[in-house]
Each structure stands twice: as structure tokens, then as C-alpha cells.
Design an enzyme around this catalytic site. Structure first.
Site, PDB file in Angstrom:
ATOM      1  N   ASN A  81      -9.912  -0.780  -5.130  1.00  0.00           N
ATOM      2  CA  ASN A  81      -9.158  -0.839  -6.678  1.00  0.00           C
ATOM      3  C   ASN A  81      -8.263  -1.844  -6.827  1.00  0.00           C
ATOM      4  O   ASN A  81      -7.245  -1.993  -6.127  1.00  0.00           O
ATOM      5  CB  ASN A  81      -8.400   0.598  -6.818  1.00  0.00           C
ATOM      6  N   TRP A  82      -8.908  -2.964  -7.495  1.00  0.00           N
ATOM      7  CA  TRP A  82      -8.295  -4.103  -7.377  1.00  0.00           C
ATOM      8  C   TRP A  82      -6.905  -4.159  -8.533  1.00  0.00           C
ATOM      9  O   TRP A  82      -6.022  -5.082  -8.326  1.00  0.00           O
ATOM     10  CB  TRP A  82      -9.148  -5.179  -7.890  1.00  0.00           C
ATOM     11  N   LYS A  83      -6.794  -3.107  -9.369  1.00  0.00           N
ATOM     12  CA  LYS A  83      -5.778  -2.731 -10.357  1.00  0.00           C
ATOM     13  C   LYS A  83      -5.813  -4.167 -11.152  1.00  0.00           C
ATOM     14  O   LYS A  83      -6.863  -4.667 -11.314  1.00  0.00           O
ATOM     15  CB  LYS A  83      -4.535  -2.546  -9.614  1.00  0.00           C
ATOM     16  N   HIS A 167      -6.651   7.521 -12.644  1.00  0.00           N
ATOM     17  CA  HIS A 167      -5.484   6.979 -11.472  1.00  0.00           C
ATOM     18  C   HIS A 167      -4.136   7.423 -11.710  1.00  0.00           C
ATOM     19  O   HIS A 167      -3.835   7.513 -13.294  1.00  0.00           O
ATOM     20  CB  HIS A 167      -5.751   5.588 -11.406  1.00  0.00           C
ATOM     21  N   GLU A 169      -1.486   5.938 -11.916  1.00  0.00           N
ATOM     22  CA  GLU A 169      -1.086   4.689 -12.605  1.00  0.00           C
ATOM     23  C   GLU A 169      -1.321   4.791 -14.229  1.00  0.00           C
ATOM     24  O   GLU A 169      -0.435   4.570 -15.215  1.00  0.00           O
ATOM     25  CB  GLU A 169      -1.140   3.348 -12.320  1.00  0.00           C
ATOM     26  N   GLU A 239      -5.031  11.068  -4.050  1.00  0.00           N
ATOM     27  CA  GLU A 239      -4.124  10.003  -3.812  1.00  0.00           C
ATOM     28  C   GLU A 239      -2.728  10.349  -4.124  1.00  0.00           C
ATOM     29  O   GLU A 239      -2.325  10.591  -5.191  1.00  0.00           O
ATOM     30  CB  GLU A 239      -4.314   8.863  -4.973  1.00  0.00           C
ATOM     31  N   GLY A 245       1.146   2.204  -2.731  1.00  0.00           N
ATOM     32  CA  GLY A 245       1.723   0.906  -2.983  1.00  0.00           C
ATOM     33  C   GLY A 245       3.034   1.028  -2.304  1.00  0.00           C
ATOM     34  O   GLY A 245       4.077   0.087  -2.507  1.00  0.00           O
ATOM     35  N   SER A 285      -1.784   3.289   0.415  1.00  0.00           N
ATOM     36  CA  SER A 285      -1.614   2.521   1.442  1.00  0.00           C
ATOM     37  C   SER A 285      -2.588   2.705   2.775  1.00  0.00           C
ATOM     38  O   SER A 285      -2.012   2.490   3.848  1.00  0.00           O
ATOM     39  CB  SER A 285       0.074   2.908   1.900  1.00  0.00           C
TER      40      SER A 285
HETATM   41  P1  13P Z   1      -2.467   1.028  -2.423  1.00  0.00           P
HETATM   42  O1  13P Z   1      -3.563   1.065  -1.294  1.00  0.00           O
HETATM   43  O2  13P Z   1      -2.154  -0.317  -2.837  1.00  0.00           O
HETATM   44  O3  13P Z   1      -1.424   1.897  -1.939  1.00  0.00           O
HETATM   45  O4  13P Z   1      -3.110   1.620  -3.541  1.00  0.00           O
HETATM   46  C1  13P Z   1      -3.892   2.843  -3.406  1.00  0.00           C
HETATM   47  C2  13P Z   1      -4.592   2.996  -5.147  1.00  0.00           C
HETATM   48  O5  13P Z   1      -3.785   3.522  -5.781  1.00  0.00           O
HETATM   49  C3  13P Z   1      -5.668   2.926  -4.912  1.00  0.00           C
HETATM   50  O6  13P Z   1      -6.301   3.391  -6.120  1.00  0.00           O
END
Ligand code: 13P
Length: 324
Positions: A81-83, A167, A169, A239, A245, A285
Site C-alpha cells: 500500500n503505497w499510500k 483502510h 487512514e 491492521e 507506521g 510495520s
Molecule cells: P506500515 O507498513 O508503513 O506500517 O503501513 C501499514 C499499512 O497501513 C498498510 O496498509
């Protein structure tokens, strides 16, 4: 709050409680048990979960036949997931570099979910490889006056196979609810897309010992109205929000237990065969160092990777860890 301040809150709590052990994952296990210990007979009123949800007796499933379910029946799925990272040109190069590193590693399905504007260039970078380019969100309406939104049929025509929905976020910063997650999921499936559906508890919920209830509720509400056939095109990503993060990964045991809870809820809703076939990823993470241990767990069928998916070498190492 930002991921950084979230992390510092966790660290302060960890320090003030004087946890034993030195590893971050060990501390997480010691401090944040999945199940509540103070109020075993019901949820505190203040939590306000609706009675009508009718949570299945997850412990019954977990402790009886769910643990015998055959992991070997499921293909590992490693998704990035590149966000909100990478311009189109950066995307093309990063996908091409990743493709070169994962060539021939067919023990796992590999997906990179990129920003909408990167989809075309990422597909160019992925050409000739097994990497599938996915998206990170989709609107629930077929079309219309929804400025700035993207429909499922648009993604489908762009050659997208998978879309991330729900997600944390999106839930945290863009007012996504279980109801809209459910609507988006239905719209995506109706258009022939596959869905990576994200669920997970926040730190306060884990500390209150209601993780099990939260996962049950989210899973049930997010899947409401879907058939067992629909479920074949759904991956669930567990998640834990406190691990995203922050560098604070769930222990393999915590990840396995939470994924097992989700699988048991699905078993309660759709039966054992559907639950046994369901791919459940861990995300939060995950990196090239901790992936093998997490992916070895019975109920962890893959990973949804943020930060480490932006670095081809790290992402490829996680794909390697899933080859077993
Ligand atoms: P990180 O791997 O950067 O913690 O992010 C996880 C995530 O939100 C994947 O969707």
C-alpha cells in the site's frame, strides 16, 4: 494525530508502565492483551456497541475446529500500500525495479496498490511481470456528482484487479464508516474488482481489552449482505492501528490470534469452507526482518505493507519470506 505523535504516545505509555523485556514486540504483547480481563461478562456501557450486531461466539470457534483449518489451502498474498507516495514516473521505475527482484517468485500473489494517477505508469513498469497493480479506495456510486471521486467501473476499465477498502487512514482522516466501507465493498465486487478489506483496533480499544469485539463488529458490518460467493473475491487485512507506521509490530502471536478471531467470525457467518478459503493478511510495520515469523503463523496468509513496499529490496525480501 500524526503517526509520529501516535508513536510517542505509545512509547510514553510503555515507559510509564515500566514494561519488562527490551523488544518493542515483546512489550506490545505484555501490555496489550487481546481480550479484556476486567469485564468478562459484557462490554462496558460506555463503549456503546449495538446489541443488534449479534456477535458470534468467537471463542467457541477459535478453540474448536478453527485451529485445524488448513493454511496450505490458501495462497499467500503480499500487497503493498503505497499510500500518498510516488509520482507517475517514480511509480514506473519503482514497480519495474520491484518486478525485476520478484521475478520467478510465484509462491505468493503480489499486488502493489498505488495512487490513482500512478495506475497507468505502474502498469507499464509491471509489464511482463506477475505484479498486479491495485488501487487504494473506490467510491460506492456508479457515477454522478461526486467531485474528486473514482468509481469501480473506472478502476476496472483501467485494468485494476484489487482495491483496498476501509483502510484505517480513510476511517481516521476521511470519516469512513463501516457503513460506507460496506457500500464501497459491494460496489467494487459488483464491478468485478477484488477487495482488500481492512479492519483493526485502535490502541485504546486494545488496552481496554475489547479487540475481539471490535474485530467481530467491523468484520460483520463490513461484510453485511455479501454472499459466500462474494467472499471469494475478498481478502481481509488485519491492521492494528497502533502498529501502522509506528515501527511497533504486533507479535506473531498477536497477529495470529487476531486473524484467527476474524476467521472464526467469518466461519460463523459463512461456514467453515468459506473461512478456510479466506485470505487474511497482517499489516502494520511489517518489514523484511519480521515478515517470515508473521507469515509462518497459521492464520496469517499474507501482508499488507506500507513503508517497506516503497523500497523494492525490502518488498522483495518480504515476498521471499512468503515463498515457503
Ligand atoms: P506500515 O507498513 O508503513 O506500517 O503501513 C501499514 C499499512 O497501513 C498498510 O496498509
Amino acid at each position: 494525530s500524526s503517526p509520529a505523535s501516535h508513536a510517542s504516545r505509545i512509547n510514553k505509555k510503555t515507559a510509564s508502565r515500566g514494561a519488562e523485556g527490551s523488544g518493542g514486540a515483546g512489550k506490545a504483547a505484555a501490555l496489550f492483551p487481546l481480550r479484556r480481563s476486567i469485564c468478562p461478562s459484557g462490554l462496558p456501557d460506555a463503549i456503546g456497541l449495538p446489541d443488534a450486531i449479534g456477535l458470534p461466539d468467537v471463542k467457541k470457534f477459535t478453540e474448536s475446529w478453527i485451529l485445524k483449518m488448513n493454511k496450505a489451502k490458501r495462497t499467500a498474498v503480499i500487497a503493498g500500500n503505497w499510500k500518498m507516495n510516488m509520482t507517475p514516473s517514480e511509480a514506473k521505475k519503482t514497480v519495474a525495479d520491484t518486478a525485476a527482484l520478484v521475478a520467478g517468485k510465484d509462491g505468493a500473489k503480489i499486488i502493489l496498490c498505488v495512487p490513482f494517477v500512478d495506475i497507468a505508469s505502474a502498469q507499464c513498469g509491471a509489464e511482463g511481470s506477475a505484479i498486479s497493480i491495485g488501487a487504494q479506495n473506490v467510491h460506492f456510486a456508479e457515477k454522478g456528482a461526486f467531485t474528486g471521486e473514482i468509481s469501480a467501473s473506472m478502476l476496472k476499465e483501467c485494468g485494476v484487479e484489487y482495491v483496498i477498502i476501509g483502510h484505517s487512514e480513510r476511517r481516521q482522516y476521511f470519516a469512513e464508516t463501516d457503513e460506507t466501507v460496506n457500500k464501497r465493498t459491494k460496489a467494487a465486487l459488483a464491478a468485478g474488482l477484488k477487495v482488500i478489506l481492512c479492519v483493526g483496533e485502535v490502541l485504546e480499544q486494545r488496552q481496554s481489552g475489547i479487540t475481539e469485539e471490535i474485530l467481530s463488529m467491523q468484520t460483520k458490518l463490513d461484510l453485511a449482505g455479501l454472499t459466500a460467493d462474494d467472499l471469494k473475491n475478498v481478502i481481509i487485512a488485519y491492521e492494528p492501528v497502533w502498529a501502522i507506521g509506528t515501527g511497533l509490530t504486533a507479535t506473531p502471536e498477536q497477529a495470529d490470534e487476531a486473524c484467527g478471531i476474524i476467521r472464526s467470525v467469518v466461519a460463523g457467518l459463512y461456514g467453515g469452507a468459506a473461512a478456510e478459503g479466506l485470505t487474511i493478511q497482517y499489516g502494520g510495520s511489517m518489514n523484511e526482518k519480521n515478515a517470515a515469523e508473521l507469515l509462518a503463523k497459521e492464520n496469517v496468509d499474507g501482508g499488507l505493507i506500507g513503508g517497506a513496499s516503497l523500497v523494492p529490496e525490502k518488498f522483495a525480501a518480504i515476498v521471499d519470506a512468503a515463498q515457503a
